[in-house]
Motif scaffolding. Structure first.
Motif, PDB file in Angstrom:
ATOM      1  N   GLU A 103     -38.689 -13.127   0.430  1.00 20.15           N
ATOM      2  CA  GLU A 103     -38.587 -12.071   1.334  1.00 20.15           C
ATOM      3  C   GLU A 103     -39.828 -12.463   2.201  1.00 20.15           C
ATOM      4  O   GLU A 103     -40.982 -13.008   1.839  1.00 20.15           O
ATOM      5  CB  GLU A 103     -39.042 -11.052   0.557  1.00 20.15           C
ATOM      6  CG  GLU A 103     -38.851  -9.540   1.634  1.00 20.15           C
ATOM      7  CD  GLU A 103     -38.660  -8.287   0.728  1.00 20.15           C
ATOM      8  OE1 GLU A 103     -38.683  -7.204   1.188  1.00 20.15           O
ATOM      9  OE2 GLU A 103     -38.367  -8.563  -0.370  1.00 20.15           O
ATOM     10  N   VAL A 104     -39.388 -12.694   3.516  1.00 18.41           N
ATOM     11  CA  VAL A 104     -40.433 -13.139   4.706  1.00 18.41           C
ATOM     12  C   VAL A 104     -40.913 -12.025   5.446  1.00 18.41           C
ATOM     13  O   VAL A 104     -40.317 -11.123   5.947  1.00 18.41           O
ATOM     14  CB  VAL A 104     -39.455 -14.246   5.727  1.00 18.41           C
ATOM     15  CG1 VAL A 104     -40.284 -14.640   6.550  1.00 18.41           C
ATOM     16  CG2 VAL A 104     -39.102 -15.333   4.885  1.00 18.41           C
ATOM     17  N   HIS A 158     -39.084  -9.019   9.242  1.00 18.47           N
ATOM     18  CA  HIS A 158     -38.927  -8.802   8.077  1.00 18.47           C
ATOM     19  C   HIS A 158     -37.561  -9.180   7.643  1.00 18.47           C
ATOM     20  O   HIS A 158     -36.754  -8.622   8.190  1.00 18.47           O
ATOM     21  CB  HIS A 158     -39.527  -7.472   7.516  1.00 18.47           C
ATOM     22  CG  HIS A 158     -38.991  -7.329   6.008  1.00 18.47           C
ATOM     23  ND1 HIS A 158     -37.811  -6.375   5.773  1.00 18.47           N
ATOM     24  CD2 HIS A 158     -39.415  -7.447   4.962  1.00 18.47           C
ATOM     25  CE1 HIS A 158     -37.515  -6.202   4.485  1.00 18.47           C
ATOM     26  NE2 HIS A 158     -38.563  -6.980   4.024  1.00 18.47           N
ATOM     27  N   GLY A 159     -37.451 -10.082   6.371  1.00 20.99           N
ATOM     28  CA  GLY A 159     -36.003 -10.244   5.950  1.00 20.99           C
ATOM     29  C   GLY A 159     -35.986 -11.648   5.512  1.00 20.99           C
ATOM     30  O   GLY A 159     -36.885 -12.063   4.787  1.00 20.99           O
ATOM     31  N   ALA A 160     -34.756 -12.219   5.805  1.00 23.87           N
ATOM     32  CA  ALA A 160     -34.410 -13.496   5.091  1.00 23.87           C
ATOM     33  C   ALA A 160     -34.864 -14.687   6.052  1.00 23.87           C
ATOM     34  O   ALA A 160     -34.980 -14.377   7.414  1.00 23.87           O
ATOM     35  CB  ALA A 160     -32.863 -13.572   4.915  1.00 23.87           C
ATOM     36  N   PRO A 161     -34.948 -16.021   5.804  1.00 24.54           N
ATOM     37  CA  PRO A 161     -35.409 -17.050   6.506  1.00 24.54           C
ATOM     38  C   PRO A 161     -34.137 -17.287   7.586  1.00 24.54           C
ATOM     39  O   PRO A 161     -34.507 -17.483   9.005  1.00 24.54           O
ATOM     40  CB  PRO A 161     -35.349 -18.014   5.601  1.00 24.54           C
ATOM     41  CG  PRO A 161     -35.706 -17.697   4.295  1.00 24.54           C
ATOM     42  CD  PRO A 161     -34.944 -16.091   4.315  1.00 24.54           C
ATOM     43  N   GLY A 189     -33.524 -20.186  10.963  1.00 20.97           N
ATOM     44  CA  GLY A 189     -33.247 -19.763  12.384  1.00 20.97           C
ATOM     45  C   GLY A 189     -33.963 -18.492  12.492  1.00 20.97           C
ATOM     46  O   GLY A 189     -34.491 -18.271  13.677  1.00 20.97           O
ATOM     47  N   TRP A 190     -33.790 -17.612  11.943  1.00 16.96           N
ATOM     48  CA  TRP A 190     -34.453 -16.191  11.753  1.00 16.96           C
ATOM     49  C   TRP A 190     -35.740 -16.219  11.641  1.00 16.96           C
ATOM     50  O   TRP A 190     -36.346 -15.442  12.710  1.00 16.96           O
ATOM     51  CB  TRP A 190     -33.901 -15.249  11.147  1.00 16.96           C
ATOM     52  CG  TRP A 190     -32.319 -14.886  11.253  1.00 16.96           C
ATOM     53  CD1 TRP A 190     -31.687 -15.052  12.219  1.00 16.96           C
ATOM     54  CD2 TRP A 190     -31.618 -14.234  10.197  1.00 16.96           C
ATOM     55  NE1 TRP A 190     -30.395 -14.488  12.164  1.00 16.96           N
ATOM     56  CE2 TRP A 190     -30.329 -14.085  10.825  1.00 16.96           C
ATOM     57  CE3 TRP A 190     -31.657 -13.622   8.879  1.00 16.96           C
ATOM     58  CZ2 TRP A 190     -29.224 -13.397  10.158  1.00 16.96           C
ATOM     59  CZ3 TRP A 190     -30.509 -12.974   8.318  1.00 16.96           C
ATOM     60  CH2 TRP A 190     -29.465 -13.083   8.918  1.00 16.96           C
ATOM     61  N   VAL A 235     -32.374 -11.458   1.082  1.00 13.09           N
ATOM     62  CA  VAL A 235     -31.094 -11.860  -0.152  1.00 13.09           C
ATOM     63  C   VAL A 235     -32.040 -12.849  -1.051  1.00 13.09           C
ATOM     64  O   VAL A 235     -32.316 -13.768  -0.626  1.00 13.09           O
ATOM     65  CB  VAL A 235     -30.075 -12.406   0.641  1.00 13.09           C
ATOM     66  CG1 VAL A 235     -29.053 -12.926  -0.351  1.00 13.09           C
ATOM     67  CG2 VAL A 235     -29.314 -11.600   1.729  1.00 13.09           C
ATOM     68  N   GLY A 236     -31.787 -12.363  -2.330  1.00 16.98           N
ATOM     69  CA  GLY A 236     -32.332 -13.073  -3.283  1.00 16.98           C
ATOM     70  C   GLY A 236     -32.450 -12.597  -4.797  1.00 16.98           C
ATOM     71  O   GLY A 236     -31.829 -11.683  -4.704  1.00 16.98           O
TER      72      GLY A 236
END
Length: 304
Positions: free
Chosen positions: A245-246, A258-261, A273-274, A296-297
């Protein structure tokens, strides 16, 4: 395993495949050509892609002696099946126990599965807040690295700070790991600092112990400090629920992303890319869209 014998034949076949000699072939036999696997807002489409992601998330045999039952149907064309452990015991999972797991199946006109949407139910601590969102000020912290040296957040000392909640065993954390580390190396000269935090309870999975974390650092796997959130206070205060979680912060400590890579752990070409887009916008002082994506994880393994 207790099979959901009241479910449609294709749903029963999907569960039976997990115990068969060739799980992939068993799944393919009951999936529609354009089947979608929807997990945590991430949609994977196509038989081969779905079989691949299911194998990544749910290795053959991990379900063990699960008792499955069909839940009351509330939507036409959908069947939800819930799995719990024997006698209500926690379910095994690839990294730690969970309370239960639901699978909602959508069937097409031929009775084949056109969509699968799993929803795990991991117990969460009562003081876990909602995740920090763009515009929120991130709480400060001081955590030890794998050698015991204290590291603090200090967002005002960098042009941008990336905080990644991760771990040593989750296939999603491992799948995105190299992309995240390459981003850390690429942006270091531009004043971006990466901090990686392992919030998992090693009593749930010993791979998340300090020794294993230290070994990974020694072998050069991390382009930045790898911190140990032993009491899980930081994860709770930041509202983190997944690995990975980034969170991307600007120089004032405000959450910018905030979210996925990126959009797909299985596609290396996406290159985080995100995350990279978020950093470009923070460095340029411009707004980002989207600034919030669905992580997602694996779920964080709480010590309660």
């Amino acid at each position: 395993m207790t099979y959901p014998d009241k479910a449609p034949a294709s749903v029963q076949g999907w569960f039976a495949a997990e115990k068969s000699a060739d799980p992939a072939a068993g799944m393919r036999a009951v999936l529609a050509p354009d089947v979608v696997f929807d997990f945590g807002g991430r949609r994977t489409q196509g038989v081969d892609n779905v079989v691949m992601i299911v194998g990544l998330m749910m290795p053959a045999g991990w379900l063990g002696e699960v008792a499955w039952r069909v839940l009351p149907v509330t939507t036409d064309g959908k069947v939800t099946v819930r799995g719990v452990g024997p006698g209500g015991a926690p379910l095994p999972s690839p990294g730690g126990p969970m309370g239960a797991i639901d699978f909602t199946f959508t069937l097409d006109a031929d009775g084949l599965i056109s969509e699968i949407a799993p929803q795990p139910h991991h117990p969460e601590p009562e003081d876990l807040i909602q995740p920090l969102r763009p515009g929120d000020t991130a709480p400060d912290f001081v955590l030890p690295d794998v050698d015991g040296a204290e590291v603090s957040l200090r967002p005002d000392e960098s042009r941008a700070t990336v905080v990644v909640f991760t771990c040593n065993h989750c296939p999603f954390s491992l799948g995105w790991h190299d992309r995240v580390q390459q981003a850390a190396r690429d942006y270091a000269a531009r004043g971006v600092r990466f901090l990686h935090i392992n919030p998992n309870d090693p009593a749930v999975n010993p791979k998340d112990g300090v020794e294993h974390s230290r070994k990974r650092v020694t072998e050069g796997e991390f382009a930045g400090p790898y911190l140990v959130d032993e009491g899980q206070a930081v994860a709770r205060r930041w509202g983190a629920r997944h690995t990975p979680e980034v969170f991307v912060l600007d120089g004032h400590g405000t959450v910018a992303y905030h979210g996925a890579p990126d959009a797909d752990v299985a596609d290396d070409s996406l290159n985080a890319g995100w995350l990279r887009a978020a950093l470009e916008h923070v460095l340029a002082g411009t707004a980002l869209d989207p600034a919030d994506t669905e992580p997602v994880g694996c779920s964080i393994k709480w010590n309660r």
